[in-house]
Design an enzyme around this catalytic site. Sequence first.
Site, PDB file in Angstrom:
ATOM      1  N   ARG A   1       0.857  -1.194   0.000  1.00  0.00           N
ATOM      2  CA  ARG A   1       0.000   0.000   0.000  1.00  0.00           C
ATOM      3  C   ARG A   1       0.889   1.238   0.000  1.00  0.00           C
ATOM      4  NH1 ARG A   1      -3.025   0.898   5.271  1.00  0.00           N
ATOM      5  NH2 ARG A   1      -1.589   2.646   5.479  1.00  0.00           N
TER       6      ARG A   1
ATOM      7  N   HIS B   1      -4.190   4.581   4.532  1.00  0.00           N
ATOM      8  CA  HIS B   1      -5.337   3.669   4.365  1.00  0.00           C
ATOM      9  C   HIS B   1      -6.440   4.351   3.560  1.00  0.00           C
ATOM     10  CE1 HIS B   1      -8.743   1.094   5.231  1.00  0.00           C
ATOM     11  NE2 HIS B   1      -9.344   2.076   5.860  1.00  0.00           N
TER      12      HIS B   1
ATOM     13  N   TYR C   1       2.523   5.358  11.950  1.00  0.00           N
ATOM     14  CA  TYR C   1       2.839   3.965  12.258  1.00  0.00           C
ATOM     15  C   TYR C   1       3.774   3.294  11.239  1.00  0.00           C
ATOM     16  CZ  TYR C   1      -1.104   3.602   8.990  1.00  0.00           C
ATOM     17  OH  TYR C   1      -1.928   3.741   7.910  1.00  0.00           O
TER      18      TYR C   1
END
Lengths: 329, 360
Positions: free
Chosen positions: B256, B260, B269
Site C-alpha cells: 500500500r 489507508h 505507524y
Amino acid sequence: MSGQEAICMVEAINLALHHAMRNDNDVIVLGEDVGTNGGVFRATVGLKENFGIKRVMDTPLAENMIAGLSIGMAAQGLKPIAEIQFMGFIFPAMEHIVCHAARLRNRTRGRLSCPLVIRAPYGGGIHAPEHHSESTEAIFAQIPGLRVVIPSSPQRAYGLLLSAIQNPDPVIFLEPKRIYRSQNQIVEDNGHTLPLDTCFTLREGNDISLISWGSMIKETLEAASLLAEEGIQCEVIDVATMNPLDRETILASVGKTGRCVIIQEAPLNCSVGSEIASILACEALLDLRAPIARVGGYDTVMPYFRLENQYMPQTDQIIDAAKRTMEFD
Amino acid sequence: MNISYEGSISFTQFINEQSEVVNPLPEWALVDKVLVHYYQQMVIARQFDNKAIALQRTGQLGTYASSAGCEAIDIVIASLMHKEDVLVPYYRNHAMQMVRGMKLSEILLYWGGDERGNSSPAQREDFPNCVPIATQCLHACGIASAIKIRNQQRATVSILGDGATSKGDFMEALNVAGVWQLPVVFIINNNQWAISVPRALQSIAPTLAQKALAAGIRGEQVDGNDVVALHQSVEQALQRAREGKGPTLIEAVSYRLSDHTTADDATRYRHPDALKMGWDKEPIKRLRNYLHGQGWWHESDETQWLQHSSALIQDAVDQYLDTPPQPVSSMFDYLYAELPLQLKKQREAAISRSEKEASS
C-alpha cells in the site's frame, strides 16, 4: 392434496414451501439440516425429495455464511428461503441482514435487489436449551429495508409465507414455535397470499382492544373468550407484520374502543409493543379512555426452562390488565 | 506416525522489481500489445488516484480509499474477466470498476457521497463497493452458487485485503466454495497493512494463500506488482471457475503506497524506509522500465499518454462536479420495491422540508 385435513402451523409452512417451489424454479431452500433431515422442526420435510439437492441445500454449519450466501443468490434473481435453525443463533448473520440484505436495493438505487426470506423459529414455552427461547423481533423491526412477519395460525402462516417469498425485498419470517403444533386448521393449498402490511382482526368487540402477535395470540384469544363471559367484548388484533406496522388498523380499533392492552412475549423495553404504545400516545391520546396497559416478558434474560412459565405472560394477566383498563374512569 | 496431509504454496513471478525477466515469459507477453495496454490502464488508475486525493484535500470529495500500489492487481484481473462474469469488490477497486466500464465520473460520484456511484449500468450484475470487511466473500459465494445452480459458464471474482483474511467470513467463504466447488476466484490484495496493523500481526501463517489448503481448495501466491504473474494465475483460475473445476485463492503480494484512506496518516505507524521499499517494488515503474528496455514504450509515448489521461480525468472531474445531488425523495425511493404507507408520509414530509429550506 387439497388440504382438506386440518394441519398444524409447521405443516402449513411446509405446504407453502412446497407450493412456492413447485410454482417458481427460482425458489430455493438452504440452511442447516433442511435437506435430508427435513429441518429440526420438520418444516422442510419432503422438499429435497421433491425438488432435488440443487434447490434444497444442506449448508455447512455457519449462520453468517447462510445469510451472506443468500444475499448473493438473491441478487442473481434466485429467491432463497434460508432457515436459521433457532432465532437465538441468528446473531452471527446480523451483519449480512442489517448491512447488506436490508440495504442492497437502496444503495444500488434499485440496480440490485434482495428477494430473500429468512425463516427462524423463535420464542419460549417448549422447555428448550439455553438460547432457544428468546423473542427478539424488535431488533429486526427497527431496521429500514426489512420486513418482519410473525404468523399466529396455520392459515396465516401459509398465506404470509407465500407473500414473503413473492415479496421482492428481504423478509424476516419468525415462527412462534410454541404454537407450531398446538392448533390445527384446514389450509387450502390454493396459493392465496396474505398482505405483509396489514393487521388481522381476529375478533371484533367494542369495549377494549387486545393487541398481540405470535404465540401470545393463543392466550389473548382465551382471555377474550373469558372476558366475553363477563360481558366485556374484546377486539383482538393480530399485528402479524412488525415492520411495516399497520398503524391504521390499530388506531381505528382503539379509536372505537378507547381502551387497549398490548400483549407480547418479548421483554417490554424498546419493543414492538413500545412502538404501538407510542403511536397510540402520539396519535390517539384523545381517543383513549384509560391508560394503555401492557402485558409482556420481564426485561430480563429469558430464564432457563425451570422458570420459563414464570416469565411467559399468562391468560389471567391479560384478563387482569383488561379489567383494570375497563375499570379506569 | 503417518502424515495425513501435506501442502505447499507456489509463488509466481516473471518480471522482478529490477524489471528483469526471471522466468520464461508466456507467449502473449513476448509481444507489446497486452503489456502496453496494461501499462496504459495502470497510468490512468494512478493519475485518477492522485486527482481523487487532491479533490478530497480541497473539500470536493469525501473520504477516499487510495488504490496506489494495487493497480496491477486491479487492471489485470478486470481485463481478464468476461463481461458476464461477476465482480464482488471491496472498497479499493476503482481501477477494476474502470476497466469493467464504469465512468470515472461515476466512481467519483460514489466517493462524493452519492449512491448513484453504485448504480452504473456498466456494473451490470457486479456488486457495489463493500465496506464491512470480508463480507463480500460470502456474497461472491452466493452469486457463484446461483451460477452453478443454473449451469452457467461464468466466474465470480471477489477481492479482499490482507486484514480481511482474519475474519470468519473469509474462512466461511473458502469453506463453502470448496465443499460446493463454486465458480469463484478469491484475490487477496496483500498490501501489508490493515490501516495501521501490519501483515505480521494479522496471522502467523507464512502465507495467506495457505488458508485455502485448510478449506481444501487451490491456493497460490503471486507477485502482485508483476502483471505477467498476475495474468497467468488469474487467467487460469478464471478458466477453472468457468469450467466448473472449482474455486481458487490467489494471494497477490503488493504494497500500500498510500495512507489507508484520506482520513488516515500512515506516518504515525509506518517507517519511511518501509514505504521506500514499497515504491521500489511498485508495478507501474517496473513495467515502464521493462517496456522501455524492450523498445515498446518511449518518452514521447509517455508524455502523450499522460496528457491523454489527464484530459480524460479532468473531463470526469468536471462531469462529477456538475452532477446535482439527488432529490431528497431518493432516500425513500429505493428502500423497498413498494414503499410502505408510513414511509410515504415521511417522504412527503422530507420533500416539504427540503422545499421549505430551498425557498428560505
